[in-house]
Scaffold this motif. Structure first.
Motif, PDB file in Angstrom:
ATOM      1  N   GLU A 269       0.950  -1.167  -0.030  1.00 48.17           N
ATOM      2  CA  GLU A 269      -0.042  -0.167   0.115  1.00 48.17           C
ATOM      3  C   GLU A 269       0.817   1.055   0.075  1.00 48.17           C
ATOM      4  OE1 GLU A 269      -2.914  -0.029   3.427  1.00 48.17           O
ATOM      5  OE2 GLU A 269      -3.644  -1.636   2.480  1.00 48.17           O
ATOM      6  N   VAL A 270       0.425   2.157  -0.842  1.00 45.79           N
ATOM      7  CA  VAL A 270       1.301   3.420  -0.748  1.00 45.79           C
ATOM      8  C   VAL A 270       0.418   4.698  -0.498  1.00 45.79           C
ATOM      9  CG1 VAL A 270       2.805   2.539  -2.408  1.00 45.79           C
ATOM     10  CG2 VAL A 270       1.061   3.503  -3.343  1.00 45.79           C
ATOM     11  N   SER A 271       0.929   5.737  -0.315  1.00 47.58           N
ATOM     12  CA  SER A 271       0.251   6.911   0.050  1.00 47.58           C
ATOM     13  C   SER A 271       0.138   7.638  -1.005  1.00 47.58           C
ATOM     14  CB  SER A 271       0.999   7.883   0.894  1.00 47.58           C
ATOM     15  OG  SER A 271       2.211   8.142   0.673  1.00 47.58           O
ATOM     16  N   ARG A 272      -0.655   8.848  -1.346  1.00 45.80           N
ATOM     17  CA  ARG A 272      -0.808   9.596  -2.286  1.00 45.80           C
ATOM     18  C   ARG A 272       0.491  10.062  -3.108  1.00 45.80           C
ATOM     19  NH1 ARG A 272      -5.958  13.590  -0.635  1.00 45.80           N
ATOM     20  NH2 ARG A 272      -7.420  11.804  -0.340  1.00 45.80           N
ATOM     21  N   SER A 273       1.681  10.355  -2.173  1.00 41.81           N
ATOM     22  CA  SER A 273       2.746  10.765  -2.624  1.00 41.81           C
ATOM     23  C   SER A 273       3.564   9.605  -3.245  1.00 41.81           C
ATOM     24  CB  SER A 273       3.732  11.721  -1.569  1.00 41.81           C
ATOM     25  OG  SER A 273       3.785  10.807  -0.340  1.00 41.81           O
ATOM     26  N   ASN A 274       2.922   8.440  -3.384  1.00 42.89           N
ATOM     27  CA  ASN A 274       3.598   7.351  -3.877  1.00 42.89           C
ATOM     28  C   ASN A 274       4.650   6.627  -3.018  1.00 42.89           C
ATOM     29  OD1 ASN A 274       3.592   5.192  -5.812  1.00 42.89           O
ATOM     30  ND2 ASN A 274       5.421   5.970  -6.822  1.00 42.89           N
ATOM     31  N   ARG A 275       4.599   6.963  -1.684  1.00 42.85           N
ATOM     32  CA  ARG A 275       5.435   6.574  -0.716  1.00 42.85           C
ATOM     33  C   ARG A 275       4.845   5.065   0.111  1.00 42.85           C
ATOM     34  NH1 ARG A 275       9.992   9.823  -0.516  1.00 42.85           N
ATOM     35  NH2 ARG A 275       9.312  12.002  -1.490  1.00 42.85           N
ATOM     36  N   ILE A 276       5.529   4.449   0.618  1.00 42.09           N
ATOM     37  CA  ILE A 276       5.163   3.268   1.223  1.00 42.09           C
ATOM     38  C   ILE A 276       4.496   3.434   2.470  1.00 42.09           C
ATOM     39  CG2 ILE A 276       5.743   0.813   2.015  1.00 42.09           C
ATOM     40  CD1 ILE A 276       8.405   1.012  -0.153  1.00 42.09           C
ATOM     41  N   LEU A 277       3.200   3.069   2.640  1.00 44.53           N
ATOM     42  CA  LEU A 277       2.532   3.407   3.986  1.00 44.53           C
ATOM     43  C   LEU A 277       3.122   2.279   5.018  1.00 44.53           C
ATOM     44  CD1 LEU A 277      -1.017   4.182   2.898  1.00 44.53           C
ATOM     45  CD2 LEU A 277       0.509   5.606   4.025  1.00 44.53           C
ATOM     46  N   VAL A 278       3.209   2.855   6.222  1.00 46.38           N
ATOM     47  CA  VAL A 278       3.637   1.940   7.236  1.00 46.38           C
ATOM     48  C   VAL A 278       2.894   2.319   8.600  1.00 46.38           C
ATOM     49  CG1 VAL A 278       6.003   1.558   6.440  1.00 46.38           C
ATOM     50  CG2 VAL A 278       5.577   3.760   7.824  1.00 46.38           C
ATOM     51  N   ASN A 279       3.119   1.510   9.707  1.00 45.67           N
ATOM     52  CA  ASN A 279       2.203   1.721  10.939  1.00 45.67           C
ATOM     53  C   ASN A 279       3.572   2.336  11.960  1.00 45.67           C
ATOM     54  OD1 ASN A 279       3.766  -0.385  11.899  1.00 45.67           O
ATOM     55  ND2 ASN A 279       2.023  -1.688  11.768  1.00 45.67           N
ATOM     56  N   ARG A 280       3.080   2.395  13.135  1.00 43.17           N
ATOM     57  CA  ARG A 280       3.914   3.044  14.248  1.00 43.17           C
ATOM     58  C   ARG A 280       5.361   2.539  14.308  1.00 43.17           C
ATOM     59  NH1 ARG A 280       0.821   3.406  19.581  1.00 43.17           N
ATOM     60  NH2 ARG A 280       2.801   4.304  20.396  1.00 43.17           N
ATOM     61  N   GLU A 281       4.868   0.872  13.961  1.00 40.68           N
ATOM     62  CA  GLU A 281       6.516   0.191  13.999  1.00 40.68           C
ATOM     63  C   GLU A 281       7.135  -0.155  12.593  1.00 40.68           C
ATOM     64  OE1 GLU A 281       4.843  -3.596  15.724  1.00 40.68           O
ATOM     65  OE2 GLU A 281       5.598  -2.866  17.611  1.00 40.68           O
ATOM     66  N   MET A 282       6.783   0.752  11.473  1.00 41.45           N
ATOM     67  CA  MET A 282       7.359   0.809  10.385  1.00 41.45           C
ATOM     68  C   MET A 282       6.913  -0.402   9.603  1.00 41.45           C
ATOM     69  SD  MET A 282       8.517   3.757  11.001  1.00 41.45           S
ATOM     70  CE  MET A 282       8.990   3.986   9.199  1.00 41.45           C
ATOM     71  N   GLN A 283       5.952  -1.036  10.193  1.00 42.50           N
ATOM     72  CA  GLN A 283       5.412  -2.275   9.239  1.00 42.50           C
ATOM     73  C   GLN A 283       4.596  -1.991   7.991  1.00 42.50           C
ATOM     74  OE1 GLN A 283       5.328  -6.051  10.345  1.00 42.50           O
ATOM     75  NE2 GLN A 283       4.657  -5.717   8.093  1.00 42.50           N
ATOM     76  N   THR A 284       4.856  -2.330   6.973  1.00 37.02           N
ATOM     77  CA  THR A 284       4.106  -1.948   5.873  1.00 37.02           C
ATOM     78  C   THR A 284       2.564  -3.049   6.025  1.00 37.02           C
ATOM     79  OG1 THR A 284       4.829  -4.018   4.506  1.00 37.02           O
ATOM     80  CG2 THR A 284       5.904  -2.115   4.347  1.00 37.02           C
ATOM     81  N   ASN A 285       1.808  -2.993   4.896  1.00 35.48           N
ATOM     82  CA  ASN A 285       0.542  -4.066   5.117  1.00 35.48           C
ATOM     83  C   ASN A 285       1.043  -5.323   4.909  1.00 35.48           C
ATOM     84  OD1 ASN A 285       1.203  -3.140   2.223  1.00 35.48           O
ATOM     85  ND2 ASN A 285      -0.501  -4.394   1.850  1.00 35.48           N
ATOM     86  N   LEU A 286       2.209  -5.824   4.504  1.00 37.42           N
ATOM     87  CA  LEU A 286       2.678  -7.215   4.306  1.00 37.42           C
ATOM     88  C   LEU A 286       3.475  -7.582   5.513  1.00 37.42           C
ATOM     89  CD1 LEU A 286       3.565  -6.917   0.561  1.00 37.42           C
ATOM     90  CD2 LEU A 286       1.512  -7.742   1.653  1.00 37.42           C
ATOM     91  N   ALA A 287       3.124  -8.659   6.059  1.00 40.24           N
ATOM     92  CA  ALA A 287       3.956  -8.930   7.399  1.00 40.24           C
ATOM     93  C   ALA A 287       5.361  -9.466   6.987  1.00 40.24           C
ATOM     94  CB  ALA A 287       3.305 -10.282   7.882  1.00 40.24           C
ATOM     95  N   GLY A 288       6.214  -8.931   7.690  1.00 46.11           N
ATOM     96  CA  GLY A 288       7.756  -9.282   7.598  1.00 46.11           C
ATOM     97  C   GLY A 288       8.329  -8.236   6.585  1.00 46.11           C
ATOM     98  N   VAL A 289       7.494  -7.390   5.990  1.00 45.34           N
ATOM     99  CA  VAL A 289       8.027  -6.159   5.236  1.00 45.34           C
ATOM    100  C   VAL A 289       8.077  -4.940   5.757  1.00 45.34           C
ATOM    101  CG1 VAL A 289       8.105  -5.155   2.942  1.00 45.34           C
ATOM    102  CG2 VAL A 289       7.309  -7.420   3.149  1.00 45.34           C
ATOM    103  N   PHE A 290       9.142  -4.075   6.078  1.00 41.71           N
ATOM    104  CA  PHE A 290       9.212  -2.930   6.910  1.00 41.71           C
ATOM    105  C   PHE A 290       9.862  -1.826   5.817  1.00 41.71           C
ATOM    106  CE2 PHE A 290       9.118  -6.279   9.787  1.00 41.71           C
ATOM    107  CZ  PHE A 290       8.529  -5.850  10.890  1.00 41.71           C
ATOM    108  N   ALA A 291       9.733  -0.513   6.147  1.00 42.03           N
ATOM    109  CA  ALA A 291      10.110   0.504   5.509  1.00 42.03           C
ATOM    110  C   ALA A 291      10.621   1.501   6.399  1.00 42.03           C
ATOM    111  CB  ALA A 291       9.139   0.780   4.350  1.00 42.03           C
TER     112      ALA A 291
END
Length: 339
Positions: A269-291
């Motif tokens: 999942e990416v934001s409107r600025s085409n950057r990778i969306l993460v939560n407060r632990e820098m976790q993406t929507n895919l388990a095991g993938v961080f940014a």
């Protein structure tokens, strides 16, 4: 095939620090960088430009920052694979498979300092994306013979060595922080500096604009470059027929950079600025993938190198709890590990 605890994609400042911190935590680390040399924008675009937002360092050049990060990385074991662009990341069971576009021999950062043969496929338990803004290319002038003047050295899009501009008449094109910073720095080496901006106001920090207005930089606003020869440039005043000609030896184009943010995983999942969306632990929507770093996005994001360093630490601590890493250090600080 070696299975890493963590594969880091992107070898800029945040990626290099992430490799060190992960190694300090006891993780086995591989880092993949698309360019032949790690370092990201500080190394490739502004090695001599001063950086002021890293804690504990009043000022540091881009090249020195990367040099220090590489020295820090020598404290741990990390395999660096440069000159390889990631093509695909897939998850198979509990492991990620990462394919790249190269098959060469690379230097492995282990106690034997040996050359090892690698193939196009890497495997790891977790992924950290520190891709920054993606692959970058400068915004060009878009005028006739631009490539010819670039190849001759008259036109530059960034500065690697200030000495190349010593005693030269330099025209800097642009109105943002980078253009103003370079214009002020060039005053120390160039014979004269002209700053050309197409708008009546600058887009830089107010303090920088004040320093510029108090300096010896010659301002030409609002003007655009309409033509150039070996020794002169022609400027055209915006919304006017007025023109002026300046004698210059070198031109620094600072119109910014275009990015090619590669979709490494289609499901991210990416934001409107085409950057990778993460939560407060820098976790993406895919388990095991961080940014972490400029390529990551969340509410309140601040795009600073110092922020990226902190994001890398948060991501690595989070992944250490989620995946099976019996050998990772649950606690410990650098003072006790390296003291």
């Amino acid at each position: 095939m070696k299975i890493y605890d963590l594969l880091i994609v992107g070898g800029g400042p945040v990626g290099l620090y992430a490799a060190f911190y992960a190694g300090m935590r006891g993780l086995s680390v591989g880092l993949i960088e698309a360019f032949d040399q790690v370092g990201g924008q500080p190394e490739h675009l502004y090695p001599e430009k001063k950086i002021y937002d890293v804690a504990g360092l009043p000022e540091i050049s881009g090249a020195t920052l990367i040099e220090n990060l590489l020295k820090q990385l020598e404290f741990v074991k990390a395999d660096i694979f440069s000159g390889q662009r990631v093509l695909n990341i897939q998850k198979q069971d509990d492991l990620f498979s990462v394919s790249t576009d190269r098959n060469k021999k690379y230097k492995q950062a282990d106690e034997n300092d040996a050359l090892v043969s690698t193939d196009k496929l890497f495997q790891s338990k977790a992924i950290l994306l520190t891709t920054g803004a993606g692959l970058i290319a400068p915004r060009k002038l878009g005028i006739e013979d631009e490539n010819k003047y670039y190849e001759s050295g008259k036109i530059s899009y960034f500065i690697k060595n200030l000495a190349d501009f010593k005693d030269k008449k330099v025209a800097v094109l642009g109105g943002g922080d980078s253009a103003l910073d370079w214009a002020l720095m060039l005053l120390n080496v160039a014979k004269e500096v002209h700053l050309i901006h197409r708008r009546p106001k600058f887009r830089a920090h107010e303090k920088t604009v004040t320093l510029l207005e108090q300096s010896q930089v010659k301002l030409h606003i609002p003007y655009t470059l309409s033509a150039l020869t070996e020794n002169e440039i022609e400027l055209n005043k915006v919304k006017s027929d007025e023109k002026k000609v300046l004698s210059v030896d070198k031109i620094l184009v600072n119109y910014g950079f275009l990015t090619n943010q590669v979709d490494l995983i289609e499901q991210l999942e990416v934001s409107r600025s085409n950057r990778i969306l993460v939560n407060r632990e820098m976790q993406t929507n895919l388990a095991g993938v961080f940014a972490a770093g400029d390529g990551a996005d969340y509410e309140g994001k601040v795009p600073l190198i110092s922020v990226g360093f902190g994001e890398a630490v948060i991501a690595i601590n989070a992944m250490s709890k989620q995946i099976e890493l019996d050998h990772a250090l649950k606690k410990g600080h650098s003072s006790s590990l390296f003291g």
